[in-house]
Design a protein around this motif. Sequence first.
Motif, PDB file in Angstrom:
ATOM      1  N   LYS A 283       0.822  -1.224   0.000  1.00 44.39           N
ATOM      2  CA  LYS A 283       0.000   0.000   0.000  1.00 44.39           C
ATOM      3  C   LYS A 283       0.850   1.266   0.000  1.00 44.39           C
ATOM      4  N   GLY A 284       2.181   1.094  -0.030  1.00 46.26           N
ATOM      5  CA  GLY A 284       3.056   2.266  -0.079  1.00 46.26           C
ATOM      6  C   GLY A 284       3.295   2.907   1.268  1.00 46.26           C
ATOM      7  N   LYS A 285       2.932   2.211   2.354  1.00 45.53           N
ATOM      8  CA  LYS A 285       3.128   2.764   3.699  1.00 45.53           C
ATOM      9  C   LYS A 285       4.510   2.366   4.205  1.00 45.53           C
ATOM     10  N   ILE A 286       5.508   2.841   3.477  1.00 45.50           N
ATOM     11  CA  ILE A 286       6.901   2.495   3.772  1.00 45.50           C
ATOM     12  C   ILE A 286       7.781   3.659   3.307  1.00 45.50           C
ATOM     13  N   ASN A 287       8.856   3.887   4.000  1.00 47.10           N
ATOM     14  CA  ASN A 287       9.792   4.927   3.573  1.00 47.10           C
ATOM     15  C   ASN A 287      11.013   4.282   2.953  1.00 47.10           C
ATOM     16  N   ALA A 288      11.000   4.119   1.646  1.00 45.85           N
ATOM     17  CA  ALA A 288      12.177   3.593   0.944  1.00 45.85           C
ATOM     18  C   ALA A 288      12.968   4.783   0.437  1.00 45.85           C
ATOM     19  N   ASP A 289      14.298   4.673   0.427  1.00 41.89           N
ATOM     20  CA  ASP A 289      15.108   5.803  -0.044  1.00 41.89           C
ATOM     21  C   ASP A 289      15.439   5.666  -1.530  1.00 41.89           C
ATOM     22  N   TYR A 290      14.572   4.960  -2.266  1.00 42.80           N
ATOM     23  CA  TYR A 290      14.685   4.860  -3.719  1.00 42.80           C
ATOM     24  C   TYR A 290      13.275   4.833  -4.308  1.00 42.80           C
ATOM     25  N   LYS A 291      13.216   5.065  -5.610  1.00 40.73           N
ATOM     26  CA  LYS A 291      11.945   5.161  -6.322  1.00 40.73           C
ATOM     27  C   LYS A 291      11.252   3.795  -6.353  1.00 40.73           C
TER      28      LYS A 291
END
Length: 196
Positions: free
Chosen positions: A178-186
């Motif tokens: 669901k995109g509820k994550i902080n990734a440091d890439y696209k």
Amino acid sequence: MILPIVAYGDPVLRKVAKDIDSEYPKLDELINNMWDTMYNAHGVGLAAPQVGLPIRMFVIDTTPFADDEDLTQEEQKQLDGFKKVFINAKIEEENGKEWDFSEGCLSIPDIREDVSRKAEIVISYLDEDFKSHKETYDGLLARVIQHEYDHIEGILFTDKLSSLKKRLLKSRLEKISKGKINADYKMRFPDIKKRR
């Protein structure tokens, strides 16, 4: 060009990928983009399904592992500068004792778990010039190749965990999709795309 990495939950990660031939459109550009994407995300391997393409190709550069002080000098030497493109790969054999190692995946950020894999593999593949190879790898090299190979077979490292571990990770995996994550890439998230 840096491509978005497909997140857990996208159907492309579950497809058994298809072989390609030397006529595959803009293959050199795709390979370069995959290197750029992998390095940008600080990965050591990236498979085509992770950038949304269900084709049998992955890239590996294990050089970052060569600095690991827990490894023998021989292992460090083996990993340093190992950079290859694998096209239409087929693992012919998996041999030796299974061993555990903490694995992560660019499509599943912030989750690492111990995964058990065989110590040695024999793999046949084509390189970026479509030259044929059949090689034997062991240790960490074999593991990185097995992990990326699983991607072109529609398998994720979380599939190899115990049913208890899977249950414990379920809500975290749902948050990733669901995109509820902080990734440091696209990244590209399957459950966000559906809502548009």
